[in-house]
Design an enzyme around this catalytic site. Structure first.
Site, mmCIF file in Angstrom:
data_model
loop_
_atom_site.group_PDB
_atom_site.id
_atom_site.type_symbol
_atom_site.label_atom_id
_atom_site.label_comp_id
_atom_site.label_asym_id
_atom_site.label_seq_id
_atom_site.Cartn_x
_atom_site.Cartn_y
_atom_site.Cartn_z
ATOM 1 N N ASN A 198 -5.685 2.305 -12.771
ATOM 2 C CA ASN A 198 -4.696 1.342 -12.281
ATOM 3 C C ASN A 198 -3.306 1.924 -12.469
ATOM 4 O O ASN A 198 -3.089 2.750 -13.362
ATOM 5 C CB ASN A 198 -4.798 0.036 -13.073
ATOM 6 C CG ASN A 198 -3.813 -1.020 -12.593
ATOM 7 O OD1 ASN A 198 -3.611 -1.194 -11.381
ATOM 8 N ND2 ASN A 198 -3.171 -1.721 -13.512
ATOM 9 N N HIS B 245 0.683 0.645 -13.048
ATOM 10 C CA HIS B 245 1.447 -0.544 -13.408
ATOM 11 C C HIS B 245 2.915 -0.162 -13.555
ATOM 12 O O HIS B 245 3.232 0.870 -14.163
ATOM 13 C CB HIS B 245 0.907 -1.134 -14.726
ATOM 14 C CG HIS B 245 1.621 -2.382 -15.129
ATOM 15 N ND1 HIS B 245 1.425 -3.587 -14.487
ATOM 16 C CD2 HIS B 245 2.563 -2.608 -16.068
ATOM 17 C CE1 HIS B 245 2.203 -4.500 -15.033
ATOM 18 N NE2 HIS B 245 2.909 -3.935 -15.992
ATOM 19 N N GLY C 286 0.788 -1.233 0.000
ATOM 20 C CA GLY C 286 0.000 0.000 0.000
ATOM 21 C C GLY C 286 0.819 1.280 0.000
ATOM 22 O O GLY C 286 0.360 2.315 0.484
#
Ligand code: GRF
Length: 226
Positions: free
Chosen positions: A108, A110, A13
């Protein structure tokens, strides 16, 4: 306006932490309604709790199918009034139902310069391939893995002498800079998708787009709320 978001995690996280940091600094106009993890006991859940953010564990192992698990996650997000979703190290492929539940509102991050090196261990894939530059990408999520309109990318040099671990550290440091920026653009309505590409609108363009009123002058002026 503050955008109510959820952050989905499966591990450390640190990107969640970067989002929290920017929100607390007052430069990111979002509110994290809930942090959802598919894995119990991960560090990201502790990070959220330390900042008084609701957390929820929805363990995928307890559901008969991906669809059933995603349904439970979607229901959780709806119950918290979430309008946009940030995947931040969420190690699950999400189903079409999930994508459709939040159209053009799932982001998202990546750790590669997409479309290069999607999937697991992207940093290792890049180092093993022998690229000179690698980096990170924030993108809208569509039905494919690590795929969808690109919002922002950042690159770092990764030479032959640099190991996978150091490359990953360099990339992660950049991730923490670009993810909050992308979410802020989303919160401000500045990300316009056209033919699969993201256009970053200026604040003025957002105002024009948001106004459904035909141009004109009204005199005397209307009371507030009319
Ligand atoms: C990051 O490298 C992110 O790009 C990838 O998973 C990692 C998550 O790291 N999707 P963290 O949990 O945010 O520290």
């Amino acid at each position: 306006m503050t955008l109510p978001i959820a952050v989905l995690i499966s591990g450390s996280g640190s990107n969640l932490q970067a989002l929290i940091h920017r929100i607390e600094q007052g430069v990111l106009d979002a509110r994290i309604q809930v942090v959802v993890s598919n894995i119990p006991g991960v560090k990201g859940l502790e990070r959220a709790k330390k900042h008084g953010i609701h957390t929820c564990v929805v363990p995928h192992a307890e559901y008969p199918s991906r669809q059933a698990h995603d349904r439970a996650v979607i229901d959780t997000l709806h119950s918290f009034g979430v309008q946009a979703v940030c995947l931040a190290g969420y190690m699950r492929l999400i189903s079409p139902d999930f994508v459709q539940a939040f159209p053009d509102k799932i982001l998202n991050i990546h750790p590669s310069l997409l479309p290069g090196f999607p999937g697991l261990h992207a940093q290792k894939q890049a180092v093993d391939y022998g690229v000179c530059l690698s980096g990170a990408t924030v993108h809208f999520v569509d039905q494919e893995l690590d795929h969808g309109p690109v919002i922002i990318q950042a690159a770092v040099p990764v030479g032959p002498d640099l190991g996978e671990k150091e490359a990953a550290q360099r990339i992660l440091a950049l991730e923490h800079r670009i993810y909050p920026q992308a979410v802020q653009w989303l919160a401000k309505g500045r990300l316009h998708i056209e033919q699969g590409r993201v256009h970053l609108l200026s604040p003025q363009e957002v105002t024009v787009l948001a106004s459904s009123e035909p141009p004109g002058l009204i005199s005397p002026g209307l009371d507030p709320g009319f």
